[in-house]
Structure formats: structure tokens, C-alpha cells
Motif scaffolding. Structure first.
Motif, PDB file in Angstrom:
ATOM      1  N   TRP A   1      -6.122  -3.396  -6.564  1.00  0.00           N
ATOM      2  CA  TRP A   1      -7.240  -2.767  -5.841  1.00  0.00           C
ATOM      3  C   TRP A   1      -6.872  -1.359  -5.394  1.00  0.00           C
ATOM      4  O   TRP A   1      -7.665  -0.427  -5.526  1.00  0.00           O
ATOM      5  N   VAL A   2      -5.655  -1.196  -4.861  1.00  0.00           N
ATOM      6  CA  VAL A   2      -5.212   0.128  -4.415  1.00  0.00           C
ATOM      7  C   VAL A   2      -5.207   1.111  -5.573  1.00  0.00           C
ATOM      8  O   VAL A   2      -5.677   2.252  -5.446  1.00  0.00           O
ATOM      9  N   ARG A   3      -4.702   0.682  -6.733  1.00  0.00           N
ATOM     10  CA  ARG A   3      -4.650   1.574  -7.908  1.00  0.00           C
ATOM     11  C   ARG A   3      -6.044   1.986  -8.347  1.00  0.00           C
ATOM     12  O   ARG A   3      -6.247   3.130  -8.790  1.00  0.00           O
TER      13      ARG A   3
ATOM     14  N   LYS B   1      -0.434  -9.064  -5.576  1.00  0.00           N
ATOM     15  CA  LYS B   1      -0.686  -8.481  -6.899  1.00  0.00           C
ATOM     16  C   LYS B   1      -2.124  -7.983  -7.001  1.00  0.00           C
ATOM     17  O   LYS B   1      -2.378  -6.877  -7.493  1.00  0.00           O
ATOM     18  N   SER B   2      -3.066  -8.787  -6.530  1.00  0.00           N
ATOM     19  CA  SER B   2      -4.473  -8.401  -6.553  1.00  0.00           C
ATOM     20  C   SER B   2      -4.719  -7.176  -5.675  1.00  0.00           C
ATOM     21  O   SER B   2      -5.473  -6.271  -6.037  1.00  0.00           O
TER      22      SER B   2
ATOM     23  N   LEU C   1       0.829  -1.206   0.000  1.00  0.00           N
ATOM     24  CA  LEU C   1       0.000   0.000   0.000  1.00  0.00           C
ATOM     25  C   LEU C   1       0.866   1.259   0.000  1.00  0.00           C
ATOM     26  O   LEU C   1       0.646   2.192  -0.791  1.00  0.00           O
ATOM     27  N   LEU C   2       1.865   1.307   0.868  1.00  0.00           N
ATOM     28  CA  LEU C   2       2.750   2.473   0.937  1.00  0.00           C
ATOM     29  C   LEU C   2       3.536   2.659  -0.359  1.00  0.00           C
ATOM     30  O   LEU C   2       3.744   3.788  -0.808  1.00  0.00           O
ATOM     31  N   GLU C   3       3.946   1.560  -0.954  1.00  0.00           N
ATOM     32  CA  GLU C   3       4.675   1.646  -2.225  1.00  0.00           C
ATOM     33  C   GLU C   3       3.781   2.183  -3.340  1.00  0.00           C
ATOM     34  O   GLU C   3       4.205   3.034  -4.140  1.00  0.00           O
TER      35      GLU C   3
ATOM     36  N   LEU D   1      -9.024   4.718   3.333  1.00  0.00           N
ATOM     37  CA  LEU D   1      -9.402   3.494   2.654  1.00  0.00           C
ATOM     38  C   LEU D   1     -10.042   2.552   3.677  1.00  0.00           C
ATOM     39  O   LEU D   1      -9.692   2.596   4.859  1.00  0.00           O
ATOM     40  N   PRO D   2     -10.949   1.687   3.250  1.00  0.00           N
ATOM     41  CA  PRO D   2     -11.622   0.767   4.181  1.00  0.00           C
ATOM     42  C   PRO D   2     -10.703  -0.373   4.597  1.00  0.00           C
ATOM     43  O   PRO D   2     -10.960  -1.549   4.305  1.00  0.00           O
TER      44      PRO D   2
END
Length: 212
Positions: free
Chosen positions: A207-209, A202-203, A71-73, A179-180
């Protein structure tokens, strides 16, 4: 004490409590234990707890940590992950080893440092505890002024943020965007148990993007 201590074996999921341990004794015990060990310690004004985590505890810790890193990346936020580093403050007579911790907002202040001293350095911005064996000590994190403590217990993520010196449960993170995460972290942790670690991360990145 050290000779006796070297003979102590703590089975996974169990703990040993030692009373009336001085700060000098604590430092000697930590030196004797060394940095590369499975056991975690918590020290609170003379009471020393030594806990050996269960294997499932370590599995959950690794996947949740990897999700936070991903997430941080994806958000292009600099961070430093220090694992189970011993954080202690002699003035407060307290110390703790989280399952995982992250410097995020204060990363630049400790960048490159090999040893941290909480009497002069900031505490980690985010600490993670996997509470399968109920070894977390929120009051120690609170005293050390760790801004955010995540506790994962019984399949649920609880986010605690420091407000006026006390932790309150929150639906969102101080260090990460709105974010949830409470639901999503659990969802992808469960996914990893069937899809595998790489496919899950990867999934999650995808989702983050989508959220940005």
C-alpha cells in the motif's frame, strides 16, 4: 523503600501511585526495577506512577510499531526505535516511559549512544502510547518537548503535534508524509487480527509503495 518496593506486585491493567518521591529515590527505584520489565513508569514532580500493561495493550503496540517501521523503511528514512526507554529531565523533575518511541529527524544526533540525557540530547521525535488503561500523560511529553505523540485509544489513532509548547490534535504526522495514517493504521491493525502479522505487514508495504 527499596526493600518494600521489591515486594510490590502490580497486576496487569493496574497501577500503583507513590507520592513525594524525590529524584534520588526515583533513580534508585529505576535501578532496582531494572530495564527488562513489563511495568512502565511516569514521574511528575514527586508523583510516581507504576503501571502494568494488559496483554492486548502489548499486541496493539507491537503491530502499530511494526507498521511505523515498515513505513519508514519503505520511505528510506533512517530511524532508531528505542521502545520503552526511560526519558527524564531532572531540571523539569519529570520522566516517562512510552510504549514505543522513534528518533527520526534527530536520529543522527543520538546514533550509537547507549544512554540519553534529555538535558543535552533531543527527545524522541515520535512517542506512541496505547491508552487501553488510561495511563498516558500528555503533559509530561509536552514538558519534555516531544514533537509528536500518538495515542491509540478505543480502536482510534489520535495524532498530537507540539505547537508553541502545547499539543494540538492533527490529521497528519509531522514526521511522516501526508498519508491518511489515522484510518490506515487502524485498518491494518484490524487486518492483522485475522490475516496474521506477516501478511498484514506485506500488504501494508504494498500500500505504501502505491502511494509513492
Amino acid at each position: 523503600m527499596l526493600l518494600e518496593f521489591k515486594r510490590i506486585h502490580v497486576p496487569p491493567g493496574q497501577r500503583v501511585l507513590l507520592q513525594n518521591v524525590t529524584w534520588t529515590e526515583l533513580e534508585a527505584i529505576l535501578e532496582e526495577l531494572g530495564e527488562h520489565r513489563a511495568a512502565r513508569i511516569a514521574y511528575d514532580r514527586g508523583m510516581l506512577e507504576i503501571m502494568a500493561p494488559l496483554p492486548e495493550h502489548e499486541d496493539d503496540k507491537e503491530i502499530i510499531s511494526d507498521l511505523v517501521k515498515a513505513l519508514l523503511e519503505e520511505l528510506d528514512i533512517e530511524f532508531r526505535c528505542l521502545g520503552s526507554t526511560t526519558f527524564k529531565n531532572q531540571f523539569m523533575n519529570q520522566g516517562i516511559e512510552p510504549d514505543q518511541c522513534f528518533y527520526i529527524k534527530n536520529e543522527a544526533l543520538i546514533r550509537g549512544k547507549k544512554r540519553l540525557d534529555l538535558t543535552i540530547d533531543p527527545p524522541p521525535d515520535l512517542a506512541l502510547e496505547i491508552d487501553i488503561t488510561s495511563r498516558t500523560h500528555p503533559h509530561i511529553y509536552q514538558a519534555l518537548q516531544v514533537p509528536e505523540l500518538w495515542r491509540f485509544e478505543n480502536g482510534k489513532l489520535q495524532i498530537n503535534v507540539l505547537v508553541d509548547g502545547n499539543y494540538i490534535e492533527s490529521q497528519s504526522s509531522l514526521n511522516l508524509p501526508s498519508l491518511p495514517l489515522i484510518d490506515v493504521i487502524h485498518q491494518y491493525l484490524e487486518k492483522s487480527k485475522t490475516a496474521g502479522r506477516n501478511a498484514t505487514i506485506k500488504s501494508f508495504r504494498n500500500w505504501v509503495r502505491e502511494q509513492l
